[in-house]
Scaffold this motif. Structure first.
Motif: not given
Length: 459
Positions: A319-342
């Motif tokens: 559970v602990i490893v999963s929380i850390k992993t999902v937070t880091i990776i989804s932040i990266i996804f959000a940054a990429v999609l937000g930057f290239l949203s247009n």
């Protein structure tokens, strides 16, 4: 079948072994779903995107039924694998397919019979109804194959085959792209062509899963006959599958409910343009859920297996490893999609008048979505250990308890902008509640349904 994959080695490596194929598979699945939107948007027009948006709740409802059985059955299988209860696994597999086939046949005919009234209630207008009707009438036929394939994939994953869903989705996605190009772009069949491409792809993907599932039949010596099926049917197993998978069903169906309410709310304030925007946002924002759902679902069989094997320290570590992993990776996804949203939204939406509003709305909607990772970890964790009530509470909380009331209030005050703002606020509240429950669980023992004489310590 080798169950050591769940119990041996470093948790982070095991999680990634399950998560990477799951994430890629979800990515492929989203491409699968987006292909129709891309082709109809570029070759038919914006109203066709609106038609697919209106049809979305029906498709989501059907796949929700598939997830109901798939998650419940796979979790049941993982737990029994940890307990070395192979007879129960055999019965679970048979019950899962019988439930899926029964549900899908019944619901498909029911939806088709009341199709006209359903489509208008989902937000269809006189402009979009005919396109929506053409699309839905065809894609309904593929739901049975899609859900049977989903159940087969999840069961095989719970037995250690981490790549089957990736392979099945890839076959369907590639075929869908090819058929969409041929039918929609080349021959100009229209929205019916997109629907035909989807159904044919789902059927081919299902038969691939069925072919690979022969390994499971052979491993557990399962013989398919009327006599063996009826002898294996069990009300306890059926109810157990439904109880475990119900939270996932609620998550999936919540998207459909939210879509229905939003379609009607936004149409009243912004007309078909608002429907087009939310349609594009919904499709693209699903990429954000790739990391979140992929890692959360990858965690589930690991937790379920170790729960059945009574290895509780590994449960907590997972559970602990999963929380850390999902937070880091989804932040990266959000940054990429937000930057290239247009650029990304512009690829779907050719109308330059709508594009700026769609980009602004999208960036608002996904702004806090990465923090929702812990919310989904909580849901899948409680499913894995059989805590159905807590899992159910969390499953309804984000969309039904928080988002819908906020959206209704904010839209009345701020118009369509209110709907976009409701998303990040809901993500913040739901993630906070889930983190609170998981933190509370780590400080006390949780009684187990399967092991009533023991306490499951998470700390």
């Amino acid at each position: 079948m080798d169950d050591r994959i769940f119990s041996d080695g470093k948790i982070s490596k095991i999680l990634l072994r399950f998560a990477i194929p799951a994430i890629i598979s979800l990515l492929v699945a989203e491409l699968y779903n987006m292909v129709d939107t891309i082709y109809v948007g570029r070759y038919i027009g914006a109203n066709a995107i609106a038609a697919l948006t209106i049809a979305f709740p029906i498709q989501r409802f059907l796949i929700a039924l598939g997830f109901l059985v798939a998650v419940g059955a796979s979790t049941y299988v993982s737990r029994n694998l940890g307990e070395k209860n192979f007879l129960e696994i055999e019965k679970t597999i048979i019950n899962a397919f019988v439930i899926t086939l029964t549900l899908m046949v019944f619901m498909t005919f029911l939806i088709f019979f009341f199709k006209e009234s359903i489509l208008y209630k989902l937000g269809a207008s006189n402009v979009t109804y005919s396109l929506t009707n053409e699309y839905v009438s065809i894609v309904l036929m593929g739901g049975i194959f899609q859900c049977l394939g989903l159940v087969g994939c999840y069961i095989m994953t719970s037995l250690g085959n981490t790549k089957i869903t990736l392979y099945a989705n890839s076959i369907g996605a590639i075929l869908n792209i090819i058929l969409d190009y041929i039918l929609v772009a080349y021959y100009g069949v229209g929205i019916q062509g997109a629907a035909i491409a989807t159904v044919v792809s789902q059927i081919v993907s299902f038969f691939f899963v069925l072919y690979r599932f022969k390994e499971v039949f052979k491993s557990f010596k399962i013989k398919i006959s009327i006599r063996s099926i009826f002898s294996s049917l069990s009300l306890d197993i059926t109810s157990g599958i439904i109880a475990i998978g119900f939270s996932t069903f609620v998550i999936e169906i919540s998207d459909a409910v939210v879509s229905v309410i939003l379609n009607n709310l936004l149409y009243s304030k912004g007309g078909d343009t608002a429907i087009i925007i939310i349609g594009v946002i919904t499709k693209i924002s699903m990429f954000m859920f790739i990391a979140i759902i992929g890692i959360s679902s990858a965690m589930q069989p690991i937790v379920a297996y170790n729960f059945g094997a009574e290895k509780y320290n590994r449960m907590k570590e997972t559970v602990i490893v999963s929380i850390k992993t999902v937070t880091i990776i989804s932040i990266i996804f959000a940054a990429v999609l937000g930057f290239l949203s247009n650029e990304i939204i512009g690829f779907f939406l050719m109308d330059e008048k709508i594009l700026p509003s769609a980009v602004k709305a999208f960036r608002i909607c996904i702004s806090l979505l990465p923090f929702a990772g812990v919310y989904y970890i909580g849901i899948y964790y409680y499913q894995a250990i059989g805590e159905a009530k807590k899992s159910f509470f969390l499953s309804i909380f984000r969309q039904l308890v928080v988002f819908i009331p906020l959206a209704i209030i904010f839209v009345q005050i701020l118009g369509t902008l209110g709907a976009w703002i409701a998303y990040p606020i809901s993500d913040l509240i739901s993630s906070s509640i889930s983190l609170y429950l998981l933190n509370k669980a780590s400080k006390k023992d949780i009684a187990s349904d399967k092991l009533p004489s023991k306490k499951v310590a998470l700390n």
